[in-house]
Design a protein around this motif. Sequence first.
Motif, mmCIF file in Angstrom:
data_model
loop_
_atom_site.group_PDB
_atom_site.id
_atom_site.type_symbol
_atom_site.label_atom_id
_atom_site.label_comp_id
_atom_site.label_asym_id
_atom_site.label_seq_id
_atom_site.Cartn_x
_atom_site.Cartn_y
_atom_site.Cartn_z
ATOM 1 N N THR A 17 -25.578 -16.436 -0.002
ATOM 2 C CA THR A 17 -26.233 -15.796 -1.146
ATOM 3 C C THR A 17 -25.299 -15.631 -2.346
ATOM 4 O O THR A 17 -25.728 -15.203 -3.409
ATOM 5 N N SER A 19 -22.153 -17.000 -5.119
ATOM 6 C CA SER A 19 -22.038 -18.087 -6.085
ATOM 7 C C SER A 19 -21.683 -19.416 -5.393
ATOM 8 O O SER A 19 -22.337 -20.441 -5.602
ATOM 9 N N ILE A 20 -20.672 -19.400 -4.538
ATOM 10 C CA ILE A 20 -20.281 -20.627 -3.816
ATOM 11 C C ILE A 20 -21.382 -21.035 -2.844
ATOM 12 O O ILE A 20 -21.724 -22.224 -2.737
ATOM 13 N N ASN A 45 -25.216 -10.575 2.772
ATOM 14 C CA ASN A 45 -24.907 -9.166 3.035
ATOM 15 C C ASN A 45 -26.081 -8.297 2.581
ATOM 16 O O ASN A 45 -26.895 -7.875 3.385
ATOM 17 N N GLU A 46 -26.211 -8.109 1.254
ATOM 18 C CA GLU A 46 -27.246 -7.188 0.756
ATOM 19 C C GLU A 46 -28.426 -7.883 0.095
ATOM 20 O O GLU A 46 -29.469 -7.283 -0.099
ATOM 21 N N GLU A 132 -8.807 -15.413 0.846
ATOM 22 C CA GLU A 132 -8.192 -14.264 1.505
ATOM 23 C C GLU A 132 -7.756 -14.604 2.931
ATOM 24 O O GLU A 132 -6.791 -14.030 3.438
ATOM 25 N N ASP A 156 -11.465 -24.045 -3.124
ATOM 26 C CA ASP A 156 -10.978 -23.473 -4.379
ATOM 27 C C ASP A 156 -10.647 -24.653 -5.305
ATOM 28 O O ASP A 156 -9.991 -25.612 -4.858
HETATM 29 P P1 NDP Z 1 -19.986 -13.744 -4.438
HETATM 30 O O1 NDP Z 1 -19.656 -12.322 -4.662
HETATM 31 O O2 NDP Z 1 -20.850 -14.454 -5.385
HETATM 32 O O3 NDP Z 1 -20.641 -13.908 -2.973
HETATM 33 C C1 NDP Z 1 -20.062 -13.294 -1.850
HETATM 34 C C2 NDP Z 1 -20.835 -13.600 -0.598
HETATM 35 O O4 NDP Z 1 -20.297 -12.797 0.474
HETATM 36 C C3 NDP Z 1 -22.308 -13.230 -0.679
HETATM 37 O O5 NDP Z 1 -23.032 -14.064 0.176
HETATM 38 C C4 NDP Z 1 -22.319 -11.787 -0.175
HETATM 39 O O6 NDP Z 1 -23.596 -11.384 0.314
HETATM 40 C C5 NDP Z 1 -21.337 -11.904 0.959
HETATM 41 N N1 NDP Z 1 -20.686 -10.639 1.292
HETATM 42 C C6 NDP Z 1 -20.316 -9.635 0.439
HETATM 43 N N2 NDP Z 1 -19.729 -8.646 1.136
HETATM 44 C C7 NDP Z 1 -19.746 -9.013 2.433
HETATM 45 C C8 NDP Z 1 -19.285 -8.395 3.652
HETATM 46 N N3 NDP Z 1 -18.701 -7.195 3.663
HETATM 47 N N4 NDP Z 1 -19.458 -9.072 4.801
HETATM 48 C C9 NDP Z 1 -20.036 -10.292 4.824
HETATM 49 N N5 NDP Z 1 -20.517 -10.922 3.710
HETATM 50 C C10 NDP Z 1 -20.347 -10.281 2.547
HETATM 51 O O7 NDP Z 1 -18.583 -14.479 -4.243
HETATM 52 P P2 NDP Z 1 -18.187 -15.986 -4.621
HETATM 53 O O8 NDP Z 1 -19.211 -16.918 -4.084
HETATM 54 O O9 NDP Z 1 -17.802 -16.061 -6.041
HETATM 55 O O10 NDP Z 1 -16.831 -16.144 -3.795
HETATM 56 C C11 NDP Z 1 -16.828 -16.308 -2.389
HETATM 57 C C12 NDP Z 1 -15.416 -16.632 -1.939
HETATM 58 O O11 NDP Z 1 -15.041 -17.872 -2.519
HETATM 59 C C13 NDP Z 1 -14.369 -15.616 -2.411
HETATM 60 O O12 NDP Z 1 -13.376 -15.499 -1.429
HETATM 61 C C14 NDP Z 1 -13.804 -16.241 -3.677
HETATM 62 O O13 NDP Z 1 -12.473 -15.842 -3.914
HETATM 63 C C15 NDP Z 1 -13.873 -17.718 -3.304
HETATM 64 N N6 NDP Z 1 -13.973 -18.614 -4.447
HETATM 65 C C16 NDP Z 1 -15.025 -18.525 -5.317
HETATM 66 C C17 NDP Z 1 -15.116 -19.375 -6.416
HETATM 67 C C18 NDP Z 1 -16.288 -19.344 -7.351
HETATM 68 O O14 NDP Z 1 -16.373 -20.201 -8.218
HETATM 69 N N7 NDP Z 1 -17.200 -18.431 -7.222
HETATM 70 C C19 NDP Z 1 -14.066 -20.375 -6.674
HETATM 71 C C20 NDP Z 1 -13.054 -20.419 -5.676
HETATM 72 C C21 NDP Z 1 -13.006 -19.566 -4.600
HETATM 73 P P3 NDP Z 1 -24.727 -10.687 -0.662
HETATM 74 O O15 NDP Z 1 -24.666 -11.400 -1.982
HETATM 75 O O16 NDP Z 1 -26.004 -10.957 0.091
HETATM 76 O O17 NDP Z 1 -24.437 -9.240 -0.755
#
Ligand code: NDP
Length: 391
Positions: A17, A19-20, A45-46, A132, A156
């Motif tokens: 859900t 961005s990635i 998650n939410e 992480e 990344d």
């Molecule tokens: P987002 O905040 O857009 O999405 C995070 C995802 O993790 C969602 O599916 C969210 O669920 C879920 N989530 C949040 N909290 C929890 C939890 N406690 N337990 C399990 N799932 C959880 O993040 P991004 O997609 O931007 O980034 C994801 C990872 O990729 C990060 O580690 C980021 O550093 C890395 N990254 C991202 C890039 C980007 O362009 N976005 C580029 C390079 C690396 P929900 O939305 O349903 O609450």
Amino acid sequence: MTTGRNAPRRLSIFGSTGSIGQNTLDVVKHLGGRDNFEISVLTGNENIELLAGQARTAGAKLAVTASESHYGPLKSALAGSGISVAAGQSGLMEAADRDADWVMAAIVGTAGLAPTLAAARRGADIALANKECLVSAGGLFVDSVRRGGGKLLPVDSEHNAIFQVLEENQRHAVERVILTASGGPFRNATVEEMAGVTVETARAHPNWSMGLKISIDSASMFNKALEMIEARHLFGLSPEQIEVIVHPQSVIHSMVGYTDGSVLAQLGAPDMRTAIGYALSHPLRPNLPIERLDFAKLARLDFEAPDESRFPALRLARLAMTRGGVQGAVLNAAKEVALEAFIAGRLSFLSMAEVTETVMDQLSGLPPAATMDDVFAVDKEARQRAAGLIN
Ligand code: NDP
């Protein structure tokens, strides 16, 4: 791992859900969707409505919410679909155990570590967005993937760029890697201006569209700090081999410098689907509808040295790498607590680095982690100390 000759590849997306995760589903759609891929598990998650919609559209076998309290709504949203539902930490571990040849690890933060590790141990190829995992668990994580027998595919954009231009048979000739950084929204801000920034200004990344936490980490350059440590573990580099250069256009995604003076770079539009597509299709290149670079319109590419006095996160990454041991886990955990406090309005933008450095100093004498339990214990201790400093 391989499936039968004509069987679709089985994929799981942890953090679908986000961005990635959404970009990954888009890439899957462009590469043939259900004709070529079987979606084993999606996790969120939410954002239950989105997760349920994704699961139905993709025909996932299992949908997992990491939040126990969202189990009921997810179950209701998927009633009659035949899709299994699970929740909480046990749900994430069930997701990791389910058969999938390729797992996108895109849960944000340390919450992504345990399920990604379990999938790696099971032997899945890991497309790693969650930096992480490497920052906290470093060599232990890389060893787990290696022992599991799957591939570790960097997502990344910087590390994916390096992965694309790192010539496998020339590793001995790699002199340095150069991570590019856009400089974020405060590239030209004074320290006084940075002292008063809000979440809204900090989240406005000039080039990339990303989740909230990584956008703010980009503004503080903590994202680049994590990426430096990530690069060290992914590519087996010494701290001295990792350079950062500010490149405001974000067209060059990173570079590798070789002993003959050559520098190889990967360029492209700032669109994560290129990196995701490469991780999914490796070693081949997929056909994707990404904006093509028009060099005449671009006209110029700029570079400048990062200012470590305004962006101390970079110095802290070097400190963590030089000290070694569990300092990466400490940096990551303390930074996450500080970031959450900034988002909640309880800590100023610049204090995030101060809190992180204080906790790193307090825990600088800890021995290296021998097991993942050691990593989790250090993570917990660093969080408690950071929270204590903030409260
Ligand atoms: P987002 O905040 O857009 O999405 C995070 C995802 O993790 C969602 O599916 C969210 O669920 C879920 N989530 C949040 N909290 C929890 C939890 N406690 N337990 C399990 N799932 C959880 O993040 P991004 O997609 O931007 O980034 C994801 C990872 O990729 C990060 O580690 C980021 O550093 C890395 N990254 C991202 C890039 C980007 O362009 N976005 C580029 C390079 C690396 P929900 O939305 O349903 O609450």
